[in-house]
Scaffold this motif. Structure first.
Motif, mmCIF file in Angstrom:
data_model
loop_
_atom_site.group_PDB
_atom_site.id
_atom_site.type_symbol
_atom_site.label_atom_id
_atom_site.label_comp_id
_atom_site.label_asym_id
_atom_site.label_seq_id
_atom_site.Cartn_x
_atom_site.Cartn_y
_atom_site.Cartn_z
ATOM 1 N N LEU A 50 0.795 -1.226 0.000
ATOM 2 C CA LEU A 50 0.000 0.000 0.000
ATOM 3 C C LEU A 50 0.830 1.279 0.000
ATOM 4 C CD1 LEU A 50 -2.763 -1.015 2.586
ATOM 5 C CD2 LEU A 50 -2.812 -1.217 0.092
ATOM 6 N N ALA A 51 1.980 1.249 0.645
ATOM 7 C CA ALA A 51 2.801 2.457 0.767
ATOM 8 C C ALA A 51 3.589 2.712 -0.511
ATOM 9 C CB ALA A 51 3.747 2.332 1.956
ATOM 10 N N GLY A 106 13.590 5.695 -2.603
ATOM 11 C CA GLY A 106 14.818 6.346 -2.171
ATOM 12 C C GLY A 106 14.711 6.940 -0.779
ATOM 13 N N GLY A 107 13.966 6.263 0.085
ATOM 14 C CA GLY A 107 13.775 6.761 1.437
ATOM 15 C C GLY A 107 12.776 7.895 1.531
ATOM 16 N N ARG A 108 12.189 8.261 0.389
ATOM 17 C CA ARG A 108 11.222 9.358 0.356
ATOM 18 C C ARG A 108 9.802 8.788 0.305
ATOM 19 N NH1 ARG A 108 11.712 14.719 -0.797
ATOM 20 N NH2 ARG A 108 9.853 15.795 -1.598
ATOM 21 N N LEU A 109 8.971 9.232 1.192
ATOM 22 C CA LEU A 109 7.609 8.725 1.287
ATOM 23 C C LEU A 109 6.678 9.528 0.390
ATOM 24 C CD1 LEU A 109 5.640 6.774 2.704
ATOM 25 C CD2 LEU A 109 5.426 8.444 4.552
ATOM 26 N N GLY A 110 5.975 8.839 -0.489
ATOM 27 C CA GLY A 110 5.039 9.506 -1.385
ATOM 28 C C GLY A 110 3.588 9.205 -1.054
ATOM 29 N N ARG A 111 3.377 8.103 -0.316
ATOM 30 C CA ARG A 111 2.022 7.732 0.094
ATOM 31 C C ARG A 111 2.130 6.811 1.310
ATOM 32 N NH1 ARG A 111 0.362 5.263 -4.263
ATOM 33 N NH2 ARG A 111 0.781 3.154 -3.544
ATOM 34 N N ILE A 112 1.341 7.106 2.338
ATOM 35 C CA ILE A 112 1.308 6.255 3.522
ATOM 36 C C ILE A 112 0.424 5.047 3.242
ATOM 37 C CG2 ILE A 112 0.473 6.088 5.902
ATOM 38 C CD1 ILE A 112 1.358 8.970 6.317
ATOM 39 N N GLY A 113 0.924 3.870 3.579
ATOM 40 C CA GLY A 113 0.134 2.658 3.457
ATOM 41 C C GLY A 113 -0.786 2.501 4.652
ATOM 42 N N ILE A 114 -0.199 2.147 5.794
ATOM 43 C CA ILE A 114 -0.946 2.033 7.049
ATOM 44 C C ILE A 114 -0.330 3.000 8.055
ATOM 45 C CG2 ILE A 114 -1.659 0.526 8.938
ATOM 46 C CD1 ILE A 114 -1.264 -1.848 7.035
ATOM 47 N N ASP A 115 -1.147 3.846 8.619
ATOM 48 C CA ASP A 115 -0.707 4.732 9.697
ATOM 49 C C ASP A 115 -1.252 4.175 11.006
ATOM 50 O OD1 ASP A 115 -0.073 6.694 11.495
ATOM 51 O OD2 ASP A 115 -1.133 8.312 10.466
ATOM 52 N N LEU A 130 5.726 -0.619 11.312
ATOM 53 C CA LEU A 130 4.984 -0.103 10.156
ATOM 54 C C LEU A 130 5.521 1.258 9.725
ATOM 55 C CD1 LEU A 130 1.310 -1.044 11.159
ATOM 56 C CD2 LEU A 130 2.742 -2.151 9.424
ATOM 57 N N ILE A 131 5.903 2.071 10.697
ATOM 58 C CA ILE A 131 6.445 3.396 10.386
ATOM 59 C C ILE A 131 7.861 3.284 9.822
ATOM 60 C CG2 ILE A 131 7.212 5.566 11.438
ATOM 61 C CD1 ILE A 131 4.769 5.329 13.314
ATOM 62 N N GLN A 132 8.660 2.399 10.395
ATOM 63 C CA GLN A 132 10.027 2.231 9.913
ATOM 64 C C GLN A 132 10.041 1.750 8.460
ATOM 65 O OE1 GLN A 132 12.663 3.276 11.339
ATOM 66 N NE2 GLN A 132 11.743 3.765 13.319
ATOM 67 N N GLN A 133 9.052 0.948 8.089
ATOM 68 C CA GLN A 133 8.927 0.488 6.700
ATOM 69 C C GLN A 133 8.743 1.644 5.720
ATOM 70 O OE1 GLN A 133 5.643 -2.561 6.997
ATOM 71 N NE2 GLN A 133 6.755 -3.355 5.225
ATOM 72 N N GLN A 134 8.243 2.748 6.230
ATOM 73 C CA GLN A 134 7.844 3.854 5.361
ATOM 74 C C GLN A 134 8.813 5.041 5.483
ATOM 75 O OE1 GLN A 134 3.276 4.073 5.075
ATOM 76 N NE2 GLN A 134 3.580 3.067 7.050
ATOM 77 N N GLY A 135 10.076 4.717 5.577
ATOM 78 C CA GLY A 135 11.110 5.734 5.573
ATOM 79 C C GLY A 135 11.557 6.208 6.940
ATOM 80 N N GLY A 136 10.973 5.656 8.003
ATOM 81 C CA GLY A 136 11.357 6.077 9.352
ATOM 82 C C GLY A 136 10.512 7.244 9.828
ATOM 83 N N TRP A 137 10.627 7.518 11.120
ATOM 84 C CA TRP A 137 9.750 8.499 11.757
ATOM 85 C C TRP A 137 9.914 9.902 11.188
ATOM 86 C CZ3 TRP A 137 5.392 9.277 13.717
ATOM 87 C CH2 TRP A 137 5.102 10.342 14.561
ATOM 88 N N GLY A 138 11.127 10.314 10.918
ATOM 89 C CA GLY A 138 11.347 11.667 10.414
ATOM 90 C C GLY A 138 10.614 11.902 9.097
#
Length: 451
Positions: free
Chosen positions: A186-187, A191-200, A243-251
């Protein structure tokens, strides 16, 4: 059950250097509701005229109490401002605050028991939802009158699910082991850049709900024992953090999410910025108003057995220690949360939405009787199956909601677990280490409050 669920007396000792409070002025008494006619000046803190729901109810109070000079100081609740006002002996009469804070301020003696207020105004506490009522009750004594009742459901962007080759039924939050693979589908991360959140997972805010889904309460029913280092809480936190770490990390995750505008037409649903997330029911109202054509599906949050689960939260009115007009304050809280007042406010919302050509998706309060009347007498299906099904989902979980119990150290308990989650998200500690530290901090605060 007696009509008023009568409360017991309580004498609080004000701490944190809150001195010089004295008794209630203006001929009142320390429990509010007695002594003088409903007139004179009445001041509030933490409330504002955000919409027709607020203005209609305040207008109803003004109409019925023409001799009361009401001063509403708009703005969010500010703890330091509140405590300073109480310490100075010149607090506002009424404060609108998060229900989870009430136990702390009751124990400190900053707010009054409402025993006499409930009796004198004949306030039927049985009309309020159990979860909300319990949050404003410490040691059998009521300290607040609950207002709205927010519950949490799962929002899904079905358009994005279809693009991922999935249906809404395949989003199974009960199967924690499968969440990473689902999240990866879903996410959108490049390149470590988040373009869409899968599961928050919405942590730290929703950690108590994830823990409850895993079979554990983070705080005991009496509000006096923390369970933050329970292995099931640790597992819940680990699941959310992963789940957050999968999506580029918290920052990266937080920076992306902080751009969201949930209150406008450019919300993350309409902009396809997120696929699945638990959130309060109020977003349905915003989506119906701003994104009526969005491919939205709303499902219950579930525990690990697939049973619907939700957490209740919301605000409440309290009368401060040292309030100068407790009688008017008590009349105000009764009027603001009465069934007929809520019905009038909901009617104003219906009319406003109709004039704007927008659907009405309900008003959800802590007054179960009011909600029944609103949906029996005012609500009509919108004709949009997505929104109609969503309303049915929200209504179905209201009565099954749990809430964190009132605690004499509720604010400190919250801070302990919020800080723990933030340390983990920042990479400073592992979940077990962080929650063990939080357990020590929360236990120390609870033990201190017990003394």
């Amino acid at each position: 059950m007696s009509r008023k669920l009568r409360t017991t007396a309580f004498a609080g000792v004000l701490t944190l250097a809150l001195t010089g409070c004295g008794g209630v002025g203006g001929g009142g008494n320390d429990e509010g509701g007695g002594g003088t006619a409903t007139k004179g000046a009445l001041s509030t803190m933490g409330f504002g005229f955000s919409d027709e729901i607020a203005t209609t109810r305040v207008d109803a109070f003004k109409r019925d109490n023409p001799d009361v000079e009401l001063k509403v100081t708009e703005g969010a609740f500010d703890e330091q401002q509140f405590l300073s006002a109480v310490a100075s002996g010149n607090p506002p009469d009424l404060v609108y605050m998060d229900r989870k804070l009430i136990g702390t301020y009751a124990k400190r003696g900053a707010i009054q028991p409402l025993t006499q207020c409930v009796d004198k105004q004949d306030i039927d506490l049985g009309q309020y939802r159990p979860a909300a009522r319990e949050q404003v009750t410490l040691d059998g004594t009521v300290y607040g009158i609950p207002e709205f009742s927010t519950v949490r459901v799962v929002y899904l962007n079905e358009g994005l699910l279809k693009k991922a080759g999935l249906t809404a039924d395949q989003v199974n939050l009960a199967d924690w082991a499968a969440l990473p693979a689902l999240n990866a589908k879903l996410a959108s991360v490049s390149g470590g850049r988040l373009g869409r959140i899968g599961i928050d997972p919405k942590i730290p805010e929703f950690l108590p709900m994830w823990a409850k889904a895993n079979g554990v309460d983070m705080l005991s029913a009496d509000g006096r024992a923390a369970k933050l280092d329970d292995p099931k809480v640790i597992e819940a936190l680990t699941t959310g953090v992963n789940l957050i770490q999968q999506q580029g990390g918290w920052g990266a995750f937080k920076s992306f999410r902080d751009t969201f505008d949930f209150f406008g037409a450019q919300n993350p649903l309409s902009k396809n910025q997120i696929v699945a997330w638990p959130m309060e029911e109020w977003f349905l109202n915003q989506a119906a108003k701003n994104s009526p054509n969005a491919e939205l599906v709303v499902k219950p949050f579930v525990d690990r057995q697939g049973k619907p689960l939700t957490q209740s939260a919301g605000q409440a009115w309290v009368i401060t220690k040292g309030a100068k007009n407790p009688d008017a304050a008590c009349a105000f809280v009764k009027k603001m949360t009465a069934t007929d007042t809520w019905l009038a406010a909901a009617k104003a919302r219906v009319d406003a939405r109709k004039a704007a050509g927008q659907p009405f998706t309900g008003v959800y309060t802590a007054n179960a009787e009011a909600d029944k009347k609103i949906f029996d007498e005012l609500y009509q299906p919108t004709g949009n199956k997505r929104f109609d099904d969503a309303v049915a989902t929200i209504r179905s979980v209201q009565d099954a909601a749990f809430a964190l119990p009132a605690s004499p150290a509720g604010a400190e308990f919250d801070k302990a677990y919020y800080d723990a989650v933030n340390r983990v998200l920042a990479g400073q500690e592992q979940p077990a280490q962080a929650l063990q530290r939080a357990q020590r901090e929360a236990t120390a605060a609870l033990d201190k409050a017990a003394k």
